[in-house]
Every structure is written in structure tokens, then in C-alpha cells.
Write a protein that holds these residues in place. Structure first.
Motif, PDB file in Angstrom:
ATOM      1  N   THR A   2       0.849  -1.188   0.000  1.00  0.00           N
ATOM      2  CA  THR A   2       0.000   0.000   0.000  1.00  0.00           C
ATOM      3  C   THR A   2       0.889   1.244   0.000  1.00  0.00           C
ATOM      4  N   PRO A 132      -5.460   1.274   5.413  1.00  0.00           N
ATOM      5  CA  PRO A 132      -4.992   0.600   6.631  1.00  0.00           C
ATOM      6  C   PRO A 132      -5.215   1.434   7.892  1.00  0.00           C
ATOM      7  N   GLY A 134      -4.086   1.586  11.892  1.00  0.00           N
ATOM      8  CA  GLY A 134      -3.128   1.097  12.864  1.00  0.00           C
ATOM      9  C   GLY A 134      -3.389   1.581  14.276  1.00  0.00           C
ATOM     10  N   GLU A 164      -9.487  -8.206  12.423  1.00  0.00           N
ATOM     11  CA  GLU A 164      -8.153  -8.141  11.830  1.00  0.00           C
ATOM     12  C   GLU A 164      -7.934  -6.898  10.974  1.00  0.00           C
ATOM     13  N   LEU A 165      -8.984  -6.080  10.795  1.00  0.00           N
ATOM     14  CA  LEU A 165      -8.807  -4.797  10.112  1.00  0.00           C
ATOM     15  C   LEU A 165      -7.909  -3.868  10.926  1.00  0.00           C
ATOM     16  N   LEU A 167      -4.706  -3.077  12.715  1.00  0.00           N
ATOM     17  CA  LEU A 167      -3.308  -3.496  12.757  1.00  0.00           C
ATOM     18  C   LEU A 167      -2.672  -2.946  14.027  1.00  0.00           C
ATOM     19  N   LYS A 178       3.438  -2.813   8.761  1.00  0.00           N
ATOM     20  CA  LYS A 178       2.192  -3.589   8.642  1.00  0.00           C
ATOM     21  C   LYS A 178       1.180  -2.850   7.784  1.00  0.00           C
ATOM     22  N   MET A 179       1.127  -1.533   7.938  1.00  0.00           N
ATOM     23  CA  MET A 179       0.182  -0.739   7.158  1.00  0.00           C
ATOM     24  C   MET A 179       0.534  -0.771   5.669  1.00  0.00           C
ATOM     25  N   TYR A 182      -0.575  -4.034   4.141  1.00  0.00           N
ATOM     26  CA  TYR A 182      -2.004  -4.312   4.318  1.00  0.00           C
ATOM     27  C   TYR A 182      -2.705  -4.635   3.002  1.00  0.00           C
ATOM     28  N   LYS A 183      -3.519  -5.693   3.029  1.00  0.00           N
ATOM     29  CA  LYS A 183      -4.351  -6.063   1.874  1.00  0.00           C
ATOM     30  C   LYS A 183      -5.809  -5.908   2.307  1.00  0.00           C
ATOM     31  N   PRO A 184      -6.526  -4.959   1.708  1.00  0.00           N
ATOM     32  CA  PRO A 184      -7.902  -4.697   2.140  1.00  0.00           C
ATOM     33  C   PRO A 184      -8.857  -5.832   1.811  1.00  0.00           C
TER      34      PRO A 184
END
Length: 196
Positions: A2, A132, A134, A164-165, A167, A178-179, A182-184
């Protein structure tokens, strides 16, 4: 991966009483500036909000403040920002923050901080954005909140994919990594107009 060019930070307008929170807030502001990531936040010069913004500005970072008119009148607005956007109300403020940000990070705060976090994650759950989100869990500040969310999953009120949305990390670099990775979730069929 992302692409993140701007991050909206939700956090308290109070300082709190944990020096680690202050240190991490400044570390986040510094990191954003040094990595050419624009900080979007609530425009205050006080509390954790002010610490993040000032740290970023001190490193020549770009900082955009978004504030409703009635809060501007309370003279808490930071006057040294790169840009200041004034809205009519709190809802417009959050809409603007969402529109101009590529992701969101929540630091410690109170009711307002939690309200912003849960609204933005609800919008993600509903497919209104795919950015994402966080949570910087400084010195265990959000441990109990995370336990509550896990409890909601166990009791059937929160789907694991929606849990799990959010982070979570204890470090600035770890969280932003992690952001970026991120895979939406897929946009819900009903939002696309697919009624099948």
C-alpha cells in the motif's frame, strides 16, 4: 504494498501521565517527516496531538490540521501548521481527514480518540474505504481494549476478518510496515450494487 503518502493520527488533546506516550508521539511525528509522509491530525497545539505535530514540524515535515470552527474559537489551534482546514462540525472534520489520508494511526487518548478510531474502522468494515488502520499500543495502553475486542469475537458480535482490520504494534516502524503490507477486504457486493 500500500502506498502511504499521508497518515491521519488520532490521539488525545491531553498529555496523559506516561512519559513513554510523549516519547512515542514525538518519535511518530519525526518518523513521518523523515519519510516524507504528511501528517493529518486534529490541528491542536496541546496534548499528544501537539507533540506529534510539533515533532513533525521540527523535522520540516508537512502537517495538515483539520478542525471545526467551534474548537478553533477555544484557541487550541496550532498556528504553525503547513495547512489548516476548517470545517463546520465534527462529522465534516472526520470526512475530510478520511478523504486526504492514505491510512490512520491511533495513539492513546480519551473518548474522542476512541470515537474516531471506531468510526473509521466501521467505515472500513462497511467498505466505505480500504485504507490501513493502525493502533500504536504504547506501554500496554490498549491491552484491555484489545481483550474486549477479542471477547466480542468470541461472543459472536465481531467477525474475525473485521477484528483483523485493526493493525496493532508497539513500535512506529513495525506498525507502518504492517500498514504498507495491508491487503484490504473485498468491497461488499451490496455496496457495488450487486444484489446476487
Amino acid at each position: 504494498m500500500t502506498t502511504i503518502k499521508s497518515i491521519c493520527v488520532f490521539c488525545g488533546s491531553s498529555d496523559g501521565n506516561d512519559i513513554q506516550v510523549e516519547e512515542k508521539a514525538k518519535e511518530l511525528g519525526t518518523y513521518l517527516a523523515q519519510n516524507d509522509i504528511t501528517l493529518v491530525y486534529g490541528a491542536a497545539k496541546i496534548g499528544v496531538m501537539g507533540q506529534v505535530a510539533q515533532a513533525s514540524l521540527d523535522q520540516k515535515g508537512k502537517v495538515i490540521g483539520v478542525i471545526p470552527e467551534f474548537l478553533k474559537l477555544k484557541e487550541v489551534v496550532h498556528l504553525g501548521l503547513t495547512e489548516l482546514i476548517t470545517n463546520e462540525n465534527m462529522h465534516q472534520r472526520k470526512m475530510t481527514m478520511q478523504e486526504i489520508s492514505d491510512g490512520f494511526i491511533t495513539l492513546p487518548g480519551g473518548f474522542g480518540t476512541l470515537e474516531e478510531l471506531f468510526e473509521i474502522i466501521t467505515w472500513s468494515q462497511l467498505g466505505l474505504h480500504q485504507k490501513p488502520i493502525g493502533l500504536l499500543n504504547i506501554n500496554g495502553f490498549y491491552d484491555d481494549l484489545l481483550k474486549m475486542l477479542e471477547h466480542m469475537v468470541r461472543r459472536g458480535f465481531l467477525k474475525m476478518e473485521n477484528y483483523e482490520l485493526l493493525l496493532v504494534d508497539t513500535t512506529v516502524e513495525g506498525l507502518i510496515s504492517k500498514m504498507k503490507a495491508y491487503k484490504p477486504l473485498d468491497v461488499p457486493k451490496w455496496l457495488k450494487g450487486d444484489r446476487t
